[in-house]
Design a protein around this motif. Sequence first.
Motif, PDB file in Angstrom:
ATOM      1  N   TYR A   4    -107.977  -0.981 -70.762  1.00 19.09           N
ATOM      2  CA  TYR A   4    -107.189  -2.139 -71.165  1.00 19.09           C
ATOM      3  C   TYR A   4    -106.985  -3.131 -70.025  1.00 19.09           C
ATOM      4  N   ALA A   5    -106.928  -4.406 -70.406  1.00 19.28           N
ATOM      5  CA  ALA A   5    -106.527  -5.468 -69.485  1.00 19.28           C
ATOM      6  C   ALA A   5    -105.248  -6.092 -70.021  1.00 19.28           C
ATOM      7  N   LEU A   6    -104.455  -6.646 -69.128  1.00 17.36           N
ATOM      8  CA  LEU A   6    -103.262  -7.379 -69.529  1.00 17.36           C
ATOM      9  C   LEU A   6    -103.637  -8.827 -69.820  1.00 17.36           C
ATOM     10  N   ALA A  59    -106.292  -8.643 -65.328  1.00 15.09           N
ATOM     11  CA  ALA A  59    -105.348  -9.439 -66.108  1.00 15.09           C
ATOM     12  C   ALA A  59    -105.852 -10.863 -66.228  1.00 15.09           C
ATOM     13  N   CYS A  60    -105.467 -11.500 -67.324  1.00 12.90           N
ATOM     14  CA  CYS A  60    -105.703 -12.936 -67.497  1.00 12.90           C
ATOM     15  C   CYS A  60    -104.378 -13.574 -67.892  1.00 12.90           C
ATOM     16  N   ILE A  61    -103.889 -14.453 -67.041  1.00 10.83           N
ATOM     17  CA  ILE A  61    -102.630 -15.157 -67.282  1.00 10.83           C
ATOM     18  C   ILE A  61    -102.961 -16.538 -67.843  1.00 10.83           C
ATOM     19  N   ALA A  62    -102.671 -16.753 -69.117  1.00 14.81           N
ATOM     20  CA  ALA A  62    -102.808 -18.077 -69.727  1.00 14.81           C
ATOM     21  C   ALA A  62    -101.422 -18.710 -69.732  1.00 14.81           C
ATOM     22  N   ILE A  63    -101.310 -19.916 -69.180  1.00 11.61           N
ATOM     23  CA  ILE A  63     -99.991 -20.494 -68.935  1.00 11.61           C
ATOM     24  C   ILE A  63    -100.038 -22.012 -69.117  1.00 11.61           C
ATOM     25  N   GLU A  86     -99.403 -12.526 -54.903  1.00 14.44           N
ATOM     26  CA  GLU A  86     -98.320 -11.556 -55.089  1.00 14.44           C
ATOM     27  C   GLU A  86     -98.572 -10.691 -56.314  1.00 14.44           C
ATOM     28  N   LEU A  87     -99.028 -11.305 -57.409  1.00 13.53           N
ATOM     29  CA  LEU A  87     -99.326 -10.536 -58.619  1.00 13.53           C
ATOM     30  C   LEU A  87    -100.423  -9.517 -58.358  1.00 13.53           C
ATOM     31  N   ILE A  88    -101.492  -9.951 -57.686  1.00 14.50           N
ATOM     32  CA  ILE A  88    -102.613  -9.056 -57.400  1.00 14.50           C
ATOM     33  C   ILE A  88    -102.149  -7.851 -56.591  1.00 14.50           C
ATOM     34  N   GLN A  89    -101.353  -8.131 -55.576  1.00 13.20           N
ATOM     35  CA  GLN A  89    -100.891  -7.052 -54.693  1.00 13.20           C
ATOM     36  C   GLN A  89     -99.888  -6.138 -55.390  1.00 13.20           C
ATOM     37  N   ALA A  90     -98.917  -6.720 -56.069  1.00 15.07           N
ATOM     38  CA  ALA A  90     -97.847  -5.923 -56.679  1.00 15.07           C
ATOM     39  C   ALA A  90     -98.343  -5.088 -57.851  1.00 15.07           C
ATOM     40  N   LEU A  91     -99.358  -5.585 -58.561  1.00 12.98           N
ATOM     41  CA  LEU A  91     -99.872  -4.871 -59.725  1.00 12.98           C
ATOM     42  C   LEU A  91    -101.148  -4.092 -59.429  1.00 12.98           C
ATOM     43  N   ASN A  92    -101.601  -4.151 -58.174  1.00 12.23           N
ATOM     44  CA  ASN A  92    -102.837  -3.457 -57.775  1.00 12.23           C
ATOM     45  C   ASN A  92    -104.027  -3.868 -58.640  1.00 12.23           C
ATOM     46  N   LEU A  93    -104.187  -5.159 -58.817  1.00 11.86           N
ATOM     47  CA  LEU A  93    -105.265  -5.673 -59.674  1.00 11.86           C
ATOM     48  C   LEU A  93    -106.560  -5.818 -58.876  1.00 11.86           C
ATOM     49  N   ILE A  94    -107.672  -5.531 -59.533  1.00 11.84           N
ATOM     50  CA  ILE A  94    -108.976  -5.800 -58.932  1.00 11.84           C
ATOM     51  C   ILE A  94    -109.514  -7.148 -59.417  1.00 11.84           C
ATOM     52  N   LYS A  95    -108.908  -7.685 -60.487  1.00 16.97           N
ATOM     53  CA  LYS A  95    -109.336  -8.996 -60.983  1.00 16.97           C
ATOM     54  C   LYS A  95    -108.176  -9.676 -61.693  1.00 16.97           C
ATOM     55  N   LEU A  96    -107.929 -10.938 -61.322  1.00 14.10           N
ATOM     56  CA  LEU A  96    -106.915 -11.755 -61.975  1.00 14.10           C
ATOM     57  C   LEU A  96    -107.503 -13.125 -62.268  1.00 14.10           C
ATOM     58  N   GLU A  97    -107.452 -13.524 -63.524  1.00 12.92           N
ATOM     59  CA  GLU A  97    -107.824 -14.882 -63.929  1.00 12.92           C
ATOM     60  C   GLU A  97    -106.556 -15.610 -64.359  1.00 12.92           C
ATOM     61  N   VAL A  98    -106.401 -16.842 -63.903  1.00 14.01           N
ATOM     62  CA  VAL A  98    -105.277 -17.683 -64.311  1.00 14.01           C
ATOM     63  C   VAL A  98    -105.862 -18.948 -64.938  1.00 14.01           C
ATOM     64  N   ILE A  99    -105.513 -19.209 -66.195  1.00 14.74           N
ATOM     65  CA  ILE A  99    -106.098 -20.327 -66.931  1.00 14.74           C
ATOM     66  C   ILE A  99    -105.005 -21.087 -67.678  1.00 14.74           C
ATOM     67  N   ASN A 100    -105.294 -22.317 -68.043  1.00 16.76           N
ATOM     68  CA  ASN A 100    -104.402 -23.109 -68.882  1.00 16.76           C
ATOM     69  C   ASN A 100    -104.299 -22.457 -70.265  1.00 16.76           C
ATOM     70  N   GLY A 311    -108.240 -12.864 -73.490  1.00 17.33           N
ATOM     71  CA  GLY A 311    -109.085 -11.679 -73.395  1.00 17.33           C
ATOM     72  C   GLY A 311    -110.561 -12.032 -73.376  1.00 17.33           C
ATOM     73  N   VAL A 312    -110.955 -12.973 -74.235  1.00 18.40           N
ATOM     74  CA  VAL A 312    -112.355 -13.416 -74.275  1.00 18.40           C
ATOM     75  C   VAL A 312    -112.754 -14.042 -72.938  1.00 18.40           C
ATOM     76  N   TYR A 313    -111.867 -14.869 -72.385  1.00 21.00           N
ATOM     77  CA  TYR A 313    -112.160 -15.510 -71.089  1.00 21.00           C
ATOM     78  C   TYR A 313    -112.366 -14.464 -70.005  1.00 21.00           C
ATOM     79  N   LEU A 314    -111.487 -13.468 -69.969  1.00 16.96           N
ATOM     80  CA  LEU A 314    -111.611 -12.403 -68.973  1.00 16.96           C
ATOM     81  C   LEU A 314    -112.902 -11.633 -69.179  1.00 16.96           C
ATOM     82  N   GLN A 315    -113.205 -11.315 -70.419  1.00 20.37           N
ATOM     83  CA  GLN A 315    -114.429 -10.577 -70.728  1.00 20.37           C
ATOM     84  C   GLN A 315    -115.656 -11.363 -70.289  1.00 20.37           C
TER      85      GLN A 315
END
Length: 319
Positions: A4-6, A59-63, A86-100, A311-315
């Motif tokens: 799963y991804a967030l 994770a993919c943060i759409a905001i 901070e999110l990457i470090q605190a959540l131990n993420l190997i990949k983070l996408e931030v999109i509109n 989810g599609v964007y992250l995939q």
Amino acid sequence: MSQYALVTDIGGTNARFALYDLATNELSAITKILISKNDILLTLIKDYLASQSVTVEMACIAIACPIDDEDVINMTNNDLSFSRSELIQALNLIKLEVINDFTAVSMSIPLLSKEDLIKIGGDEPNLNYPIAIYGAGTGLGVSHLIKIKQHWISLSGEGGHTELPMTSEDEDRILDQLRKKFGRVSTERFLSGNGIVNIYQALLQINEQPIEALTPDIIVKNALSKSCPLCLQTLTYFCTFMGRFGGNLALTLNTQGGVYIAGGIVPRFIEFFKSSPFREAFEHKGRMSYLVKKIPVYVITHEDPGLLGAGVYLQNSLK
């Protein structure tokens, strides 16, 4: 690797969280919360993940705000901000996408079924042409999709902060009232929850009536029940302006692939919207009216297109 991804869809009023199955492309554990003034995104995410008893590595943060290369992201219509690192470090993420958030909505379009859409006029879409997406909620989001070698690419932007042209003296009077309040008046000042209030209060001032602090929901309710002529006039103007702005988007990139309306406002009064001047305003483009008349408009009724699109964007980014 976690299955799963967030994914998140964070607007000016509500935040949605879900788990996106990277194997099946399905959403689960969808949670919606009202954002309060002092909320911290990292805390909201940690609470959500703890409630699901899962750990995620991606994770993919759409905001709902412009996205650039800066580490700190600040929202447009509320005080929420966060640091990518901070999110990457605190959540131990190997990949983070931030999109509109409307980039996310746009990425859901190719996966939506006919049951997720209500068509309002136009012919069948020609998917060799671009698609436009916009929607009114706390703000006004805009995006486009273009197809390149059978792959859909989202073009993000801040089209909701452009100006909306007025086409009559009556509309000029509304704009004049909003200028007194805001100075420069963006389209979002008309096409949003606050925009409904802005139009209503402008009409009160034009009609020399005392200002009432009605909420958008009450204005819409009064309009649908026809218990308040100015509320009815307000909602009619809102639909007209939605059509004019949508037609402008259609012309900008010749979006014969269709125009899609998202956001939480329009689906609340879809029958009124269908019978309103929306489509007439959408098509009223002078010498280009013949072109815009062909273009179909769809209202998205899927509950969570932003989460699905995130989810599609992250995939896609993994490919």
